[in-house]
Motif scaffolding. Structure first.
Motif, PDB file in Angstrom:
ATOM      1  N   THR A  10     -28.168  66.690 116.088  1.00 19.77           N
ATOM      2  CA  THR A  10     -28.769  66.312 114.806  1.00 19.77           C
ATOM      3  C   THR A  10     -28.815  64.803 114.599  1.00 19.77           C
ATOM      4  OG1 THR A  10     -28.363  66.516 112.402  1.00 19.77           O
ATOM      5  CG2 THR A  10     -26.443  66.705 113.798  1.00 19.77           C
ATOM      6  N   ASP A  11     -29.683  64.373 113.684  1.00 19.84           N
ATOM      7  CA  ASP A  11     -29.778  62.949 113.309  1.00 19.84           C
ATOM      8  C   ASP A  11     -29.643  62.814 111.799  1.00 19.84           C
ATOM      9  OD1 ASP A  11     -32.210  64.236 112.859  1.00 19.84           O
ATOM     10  OD2 ASP A  11     -33.423  62.485 113.348  1.00 19.84           O
ATOM     11  N   PRO A  12     -28.464  63.090 111.263  1.00 20.80           N
ATOM     12  CA  PRO A  12     -28.353  63.214 109.799  1.00 20.80           C
ATOM     13  C   PRO A  12     -28.609  61.916 109.053  1.00 20.80           C
ATOM     14  CG  PRO A  12     -26.239  63.762 110.896  1.00 20.80           C
ATOM     15  CD  PRO A  12     -27.167  63.230 111.935  1.00 20.80           C
ATOM     16  N   VAL A  14     -31.287  63.707 105.625  1.00 21.88           N
ATOM     17  CA  VAL A  14     -31.217  64.487 104.387  1.00 21.88           C
ATOM     18  C   VAL A  14     -31.259  65.974 104.676  1.00 21.88           C
ATOM     19  CG1 VAL A  14     -32.463  65.019 102.254  1.00 21.88           C
ATOM     20  CG2 VAL A  14     -32.157  62.639 102.933  1.00 21.88           C
ATOM     21  N   ASP A  15     -32.273  66.428 105.399  1.00 24.68           N
ATOM     22  CA  ASP A  15     -32.361  67.876 105.631  1.00 24.68           C
ATOM     23  C   ASP A  15     -31.354  68.329 106.685  1.00 24.68           C
ATOM     24  OD1 ASP A  15     -34.166  66.318 107.189  1.00 24.68           O
ATOM     25  OD2 ASP A  15     -35.160  68.134 107.876  1.00 24.68           O
ATOM     26  N   ASP A  16     -30.932  67.404 107.548  1.00 26.72           N
ATOM     27  CA  ASP A  16     -29.865  67.731 108.504  1.00 26.72           C
ATOM     28  C   ASP A  16     -28.584  68.117 107.778  1.00 26.72           C
ATOM     29  OD1 ASP A  16     -31.660  65.412 109.463  1.00 26.72           O
ATOM     30  OD2 ASP A  16     -30.905  66.227 111.347  1.00 26.72           O
ATOM     31  N   PHE A  17     -28.338  67.482 106.605  1.00 22.14           N
ATOM     32  CA  PHE A  17     -27.155  67.836 105.820  1.00 22.14           C
ATOM     33  C   PHE A  17     -27.110  69.344 105.595  1.00 22.14           C
ATOM     34  CE2 PHE A  17     -25.300  69.156 101.859  1.00 22.14           C
ATOM     35  CZ  PHE A  17     -24.074  68.527 101.828  1.00 22.14           C
ATOM     36  N   GLY A  40     -32.775  58.241 115.199  1.00 17.90           N
ATOM     37  CA  GLY A  40     -34.153  58.647 114.926  1.00 17.90           C
ATOM     38  C   GLY A  40     -34.403  58.393 113.467  1.00 17.90           C
ATOM     39  N   ASN A  41     -33.729  59.189 112.635  1.00 16.20           N
ATOM     40  CA  ASN A  41     -33.794  58.915 111.200  1.00 16.20           C
ATOM     41  C   ASN A  41     -33.170  57.558 110.893  1.00 16.20           C
ATOM     42  OD1 ASN A  41     -34.906  61.400 110.636  1.00 16.20           O
ATOM     43  ND2 ASN A  41     -32.944  62.389 110.272  1.00 16.20           N
ATOM     44  N   ASN A  42     -32.229  57.147 111.720  1.00 15.86           N
ATOM     45  CA  ASN A  42     -31.555  55.860 111.579  1.00 15.86           C
ATOM     46  C   ASN A  42     -30.934  55.555 112.947  1.00 15.86           C
ATOM     47  OD1 ASN A  42     -30.063  53.609 110.380  1.00 15.86           O
ATOM     48  ND2 ASN A  42     -30.508  54.625 108.438  1.00 15.86           N
ATOM     49  N   THR A 126     -31.129  72.438 117.687  1.00 18.05           N
ATOM     50  CA  THR A 126     -31.519  71.033 117.799  1.00 18.05           C
ATOM     51  C   THR A 126     -32.476  70.675 116.670  1.00 18.05           C
ATOM     52  OG1 THR A 126     -32.719  69.447 119.159  1.00 18.05           O
ATOM     53  CG2 THR A 126     -33.017  71.739 119.718  1.00 18.05           C
ATOM     54  N   VAL A 127     -32.040  69.730 115.832  1.00 13.28           N
ATOM     55  CA  VAL A 127     -32.809  69.387 114.632  1.00 13.28           C
ATOM     56  C   VAL A 127     -33.088  67.880 114.540  1.00 13.28           C
ATOM     57  CG1 VAL A 127     -32.022  71.424 113.356  1.00 13.28           C
ATOM     58  CG2 VAL A 127     -30.697  69.310 113.184  1.00 13.28           C
ATOM     59  N   GLY A 128     -33.056  67.243 115.696  1.00 16.75           N
ATOM     60  CA  GLY A 128     -33.439  65.833 115.803  1.00 16.75           C
ATOM     61  C   GLY A 128     -34.248  65.694 117.080  1.00 16.75           C
ATOM     62  N   PRO A 129     -34.571  64.471 117.493  1.00  9.08           N
ATOM     63  CA  PRO A 129     -35.219  64.284 118.796  1.00  9.08           C
ATOM     64  C   PRO A 129     -34.351  64.894 119.903  1.00  9.08           C
ATOM     65  CG  PRO A 129     -35.282  62.269 117.509  1.00  9.08           C
ATOM     66  CD  PRO A 129     -34.394  63.213 116.747  1.00  9.08           C
ATOM     67  N   ALA A 168     -42.198  64.717 113.835  1.00 10.42           N
ATOM     68  CA  ALA A 168     -41.289  63.607 114.148  1.00 10.42           C
ATOM     69  C   ALA A 168     -40.326  63.904 115.309  1.00 10.42           C
ATOM     70  CB  ALA A 168     -40.493  63.212 112.905  1.00 10.42           C
ATOM     71  N   ASN A 169     -39.598  65.004 115.249  1.00  8.04           N
ATOM     72  CA  ASN A 169     -38.563  65.229 116.271  1.00  8.04           C
ATOM     73  C   ASN A 169     -39.144  65.279 117.681  1.00  8.04           C
ATOM     74  OD1 ASN A 169     -36.509  65.300 114.410  1.00  8.04           O
ATOM     75  ND2 ASN A 169     -36.506  67.542 114.227  1.00  8.04           N
ATOM     76  N   ILE A 170     -40.278  65.945 117.814  1.00  8.43           N
ATOM     77  CA  ILE A 170     -40.869  66.088 119.145  1.00  8.43           C
ATOM     78  C   ILE A 170     -41.656  64.826 119.513  1.00  8.43           C
ATOM     79  CG2 ILE A 170     -42.433  67.453 120.581  1.00  8.43           C
ATOM     80  CD1 ILE A 170     -39.998  69.063 119.918  1.00  8.43           C
ATOM     81  N   HIS A 233     -36.379  70.868 106.275  1.00  9.24           N
ATOM     82  CA  HIS A 233     -36.819  71.501 107.518  1.00  9.24           C
ATOM     83  C   HIS A 233     -35.671  72.048 108.370  1.00  9.24           C
ATOM     84  CE1 HIS A 233     -40.630  69.552 106.614  1.00  9.24           C
ATOM     85  NE2 HIS A 233     -39.926  68.459 106.393  1.00  9.24           N
ATOM     86  N   ASP A 234     -34.640  71.222 108.544  1.00 10.62           N
ATOM     87  CA  ASP A 234     -33.580  71.580 109.490  1.00 10.62           C
ATOM     88  C   ASP A 234     -32.772  72.796 109.025  1.00 10.62           C
ATOM     89  OD1 ASP A 234     -34.513  69.384 110.805  1.00 10.62           O
ATOM     90  OD2 ASP A 234     -32.834  68.074 110.264  1.00 10.62           O
ATOM     91  N   ALA A 235     -32.685  72.936 107.690  1.00  9.94           N
ATOM     92  CA  ALA A 235     -31.967  74.088 107.142  1.00  9.94           C
ATOM     93  C   ALA A 235     -32.677  75.388 107.499  1.00  9.94           C
ATOM     94  CB  ALA A 235     -31.883  73.962 105.628  1.00  9.94           C
TER      95      ALA A 235
HETATM   96 CA    CA Z   1     -33.316  66.033 111.568  1.00  8.52          CA
END
Ligand code: CA
Ligand code: BDR
Length: 301
Positions: A10-12, A14-17, A40-42, A126-129, A168-170, A233-235
């Motif tokens: 993950t790349d926490p 907001v939605d990763d939370f 990614g997000n940061n 997997t919820v980030g790049p 974004a992630n892909i 999204h990630d939720a």
């Molecule tokens: Ca994410």
């Protein structure tokens, strides 16, 4: 039913939370073996710090956090996306700081370590790049045989959110996405085409219990406000693992378009292919998803 050993990459976020909160909230379903981080997000420093802080807030400091890569496979990270995740990567919501140390292993080695402990059982969410996963598969050729399934928040079967085709992630690490989708490991792809149809508003608190922890509720409220009630999204991706019926799935052979082309990051689902490598989400039962969210909230007491 046996608990599913999972790793959340993950790349926490907001939605990763919300993805992490769901991963932690159902210990009877999930044995959360680790959270692995990617930027990614940061930057990866910020997302790793956020992962540690989130787990502290959720009272799950037993879960190791393994730090991931500092760039994509081929490209450097972009500037942080403050519009979607705030300057601190968490919608500018402040949560208590954790002083906990990260795991001594980098993300890809942590994934391999856990795959060896749970061969044929481990599920990667997997919820980030997908950089860390791709690095793990590149480094450990025998890893593919050990993973039961990969649940991907990423891609889209219609429009993207970075470009017309790129989600974004892909899109950020399409080279990594291509490697992951080509592993032959069964993939559940929960793409933007579905997630963007599932807003999360303050009404989610209706019917939840009165004695849910105020600090957790407060963070959730603020994150929902930051996103103006739009989809987390990630939720949605991890919710599909709580209850398979949430999604309407279609079998497909799915691949990722990489390289510097106009449709970089496109996820192409071929429903007629002889060999299928994935189930792609084509619809969602919103009531069932919101039930998972409410159940998650009720667990934080
Ligand atoms: Ca994410
Ligand atoms: C994805 O991109 C990230 O910004 C979100 O956390 C989510 O994983 C949505 O396209």
């Amino acid at each position: 039913m046996n608990r599913i050993p999972i790793i959340i990459d993950t790349d926490p976020g907001v939605d990763d939370f919300f993805c992490i909160a769901i991963g932690c909230a159902f210990p009877e379903l999930f044995d959360l073996r680790a959270v692995t981080t990617i930027g990614g997000n940061n930057s990866t420093d910020v997302t790793t710090g956020n992962a540690l802080d989130i787990l502290k807030l959720l009272h799950r400091e037993d879960v190791p956090v393994a730090r991931g890569a500092d760039s994509y496979l081929v490209n450097e990270f972009d500037e942080p996306v403050a519009k979607f995740h705030g300057a601190n990567g968490l919608g500018d919501v402040e949560i208590p700081h954790s002083d906990r140390q990260i795991d001594p292993l980098p993300a890809w080695d942590k994934i391999y370590e856990q795959a060896k402990l749970f061969p044929g059982e481990l599920v990667l969410v997997t919820v980030g790049p997908e950089t860390n996963l791709a690095m793990a598969f590149n480094k450990y050729p025998d890893l593919k045989q050990m993973i039961r399934k990969i649940v991907v928040m990423g891609g889209s079967l219609d429009r993207g959110n970075v470009t017309e085709y790129g989600e974004a992630n892909i899109w950020h690490d399409a080279e990594a996405g291509k490697i992951v989708f080509a592993t032959g490991i069964p993939i559940d792809m929960v793409g933007l085409n579905v997630t963007r149809t599932a807003p999360l508003k303050q009404t989610i608190f209706e019917g939840t219990d009165d004695d849910v922890r105020e600090d957790v509720k407060d963070v959730i409220r603020k994150l929902i406000d930051f996103r103006n009630g739009e989809a987390m999204h990630d939720a949605i991706a991890i919710s599909s693992l709580v209850s398979d019926d949430i999604m309407i799935w279609k079998d497909a052979y799915t691949y990722v378009v990489d390289g510097e082309v106009y449709n970089r990051g496109q996820t192409v689902a071929d429903y007629d292919a002889k060999e299928k490598n994935s189930r792609v989400a084509v619809g969602i039962h919103l009531g069932a998803y919101y039930k998972v969210m409410k159940d998650m909230i009720n667990r934080y007491k």
